[in-house]
Design a protein around this motif. Structure first.
Motif, PDB file in Angstrom:
ATOM      1  N   UNK A 386      -7.016  -0.577 -29.629  1.00 28.80           N
ATOM      2  CA  UNK A 386      -5.628  -0.835 -29.273  1.00 28.80           C
ATOM      3  C   UNK A 386      -5.333  -2.329 -29.264  1.00 28.80           C
ATOM      4  N   UNK A 387      -4.051  -2.718 -29.451  1.00 32.37           N
ATOM      5  CA  UNK A 387      -3.699  -4.121 -29.231  1.00 32.37           C
ATOM      6  C   UNK A 387      -3.869  -4.456 -27.754  1.00 32.37           C
ATOM      7  N   UNK A 388      -4.150  -5.719 -27.478  1.00 33.76           N
ATOM      8  CA  UNK A 388      -4.372  -6.180 -26.108  1.00 33.76           C
ATOM      9  C   UNK A 388      -5.545  -5.461 -25.437  1.00 33.76           C
ATOM     10  N   UNK A 389      -6.562  -5.169 -26.225  1.00 27.11           N
ATOM     11  CA  UNK A 389      -7.796  -4.592 -25.695  1.00 27.11           C
ATOM     12  C   UNK A 389      -8.339  -5.489 -24.587  1.00 27.11           C
ATOM     13  N   UNK A 390      -8.828  -4.851 -23.536  1.00 28.58           N
ATOM     14  CA  UNK A 390      -9.433  -5.639 -22.458  1.00 28.58           C
ATOM     15  C   UNK A 390     -10.606  -4.882 -21.861  1.00 28.58           C
ATOM     16  N   UNK A 391     -11.410  -5.624 -21.117  1.00 31.25           N
ATOM     17  CA  UNK A 391     -12.451  -5.010 -20.303  1.00 31.25           C
ATOM     18  C   UNK A 391     -12.316  -5.537 -18.887  1.00 31.25           C
ATOM     19  N   UNK A 392     -12.609  -4.708 -17.922  1.00 32.56           N
ATOM     20  CA  UNK A 392     -12.614  -5.125 -16.521  1.00 32.56           C
ATOM     21  C   UNK A 392     -13.977  -5.747 -16.233  1.00 32.56           C
ATOM     22  N   UNK A 393     -13.981  -7.009 -15.834  1.00 34.45           N
ATOM     23  CA  UNK A 393     -15.242  -7.733 -15.637  1.00 34.45           C
ATOM     24  C   UNK A 393     -16.141  -7.006 -14.646  1.00 34.45           C
TER      25      UNK A 393
END
Length: 408
Positions: A386-393
């Motif tokens: 997805x766009x703006x992929x992220x992971x929670x640290x």
């Protein structure tokens, strides 16, 4: 030894945020397969290899898969090993190096190839898929290495190529050319899928069949359909019949979501360039995800039937090409790796996991088909592709704790 877990836990919790350094390094090197317009994973693998060595993980071994399409001439597969007291039952963490393209850049709020830390998250292409799992395995390994603690079980970290487009040069290459690296008693974890609470353990996958249908008729003027043979019309009929196979393969299994087999017409190739042209040529694809109770040969037989039926009905010729075919066995929820992972999650986080099946494909399929049990698990928000992929640290550390517990 489980008596060392307190020290391991303390190290992981204090150093989770340092994984942003590794995430930033990996995100800055786009590792795209040739199919996605890239040059493979070698630059990224070499940077990771250097980083690991500089941080004390020095037992490294390469298994390069030849590929003349990329400048390196091969696709890299790297194994890092932290020897333990028991080498007969290693704990594996298998993550992939390659990522998918960023897609439409206007949909991103940040540069996809630059990791940005914001509000406890890291944003960027690949930070979750699959660098989160990669970093969790590395952090768990560092908790032993940096403190001079010998794990009860040998830890092996696998950094694979080519997962995003079929694993021909990654896991499947290793299974075919280097099967000796996996032991029958090894506990293999693939942190490439999960949920925000880390409470689902994937033990089964639907069979995958990607099909390309090329329908050949006869082009004509839009006002004279009697002089042509409309390939588009035949292809539309065929697409509906492909979708209709859901009623043929109709069993349901609540372990999966959706609980049924799915047959979805997807990508459409351009045919003619004018509204007043009856197309004599049409190409579309279908993505079929089939419950394991059915074999791919059963599906192929039905596909051949509806293709033949459509050819006769519309007077066309239809060529069928398999773009991908993957039939996967299941890992039993009672298997040692499934039970030990479940127990570790309960012990470390107080969560009662449940076992599920998925429609997507992972590298677990190849392992299971070769007789090696594997499970897919991670704590993630599922932002893959997805766009703006992220992971929670925080999730990097939470999963590292479970991995460390399984090894100590």
């Amino acid at each position: 030894m489980k008596s060392d877990f307190g020290k391991l836990k303390n190290y992981i919790e204090k150093n989770t945020v340092l994984m942003t350094e590794l995430e930033s390094l990996l995100t800055s090197i786009p590792a795209l397969a040739p199919e996605n317009g890239g040059d493979g994973e070698e630059e990224k693998c070499a940077a990771l290899e250097k980083w690991l060595a500089e941080n004390g993980i020095t037992n490294l071994r390469r298994y390069n898969a030849p590929d003349s399409r990329v400048s390196a001439g091969f696709r890299p597969n790297l194994v890092a090993e932290i020897p333990g007291e028991n080498s007969e039952c290693a704990v594996w963490v298998c993550a992939h190096l390659d990522v998918v393209p960023a897609g439409e850049l206007s949909l991103w709020n940040t540069n996809p190839w630059q990791a940005v830390v914001r509000n406890g998250k890291i944003l960027g292409r690949g930070v979750e898929d699959n660098q989160q799992g990669l970093c969790s395995g590395v952090l768990a390994a560092l908790s032993f290495v940096k403190q001079g603690i010998v794990p009860e079980r040998t830890i092996k970290l696998l950094f694979m190529a080519d997962e995003e487009v079929g694993s021909r040069y990654g896991m499947n290459f290793l299974i075919e050319k280097h099967p000796e690296i996996f032991g029958k008693n090894d506990r293999i974890l693939i942190p490439d899928g999960g949920d925000p609470l880390g409470q689902t353990i994937e033990v089964a996958e639907k069979n995958i069949l990607w099909l390309k249908f090329h329908t050949v008729g006869k082009q004509a003027h839009g006002s004279r359909p009697d002089q042509g043979c409309n390939a588009k019309l035949a292809a539309c009929s065929l697409a509906l019949k492909v979708h209709g196979l859901e009623s043929v393969f109709s069993e349901q299994n609540p372990m999966f979501e959706p609980c049924r087999s799915t047959f979805e017409p997807t990508m459409q190739y351009q045919n003619v360039s004018g509204v007043n042209i009856i197309p004599g040529d049409d190409v579309f694809c279908a993505d079929c995800r089939i419950l394991p109770v059915y074999s791919l040969d059963e599906v192929r037989k039905e596909v051949a039937r509806i293709v033949s039926e459509t050819e006769k009905e519309y007077g066309v010729k239809i060529q069928v090409e398999e773009l991908q075919a993957e039939q996967s066995k299941a890992t039993s929820p009672d298997s040692p790796v499934a039970q030990e992972l479940s127990g570790a999650i309960q012990k470390v986080h107080g969560i009662q996991p449940r076992f599920i099946g998925i429609g997507g494909g992972t590298v677990a399929a190849g392992l299971r088909n070769s007789g090696i049990d594997a499970v897919v698990w991670s704590t993630m928000d599922e932002l893959a592709h997805q766009p703006n992929e992220y992971t929670v640290i925080e999730n990097i550390g939470k999963d590292a704790l479970v991995i460390a517990y399984m090894a100590c």
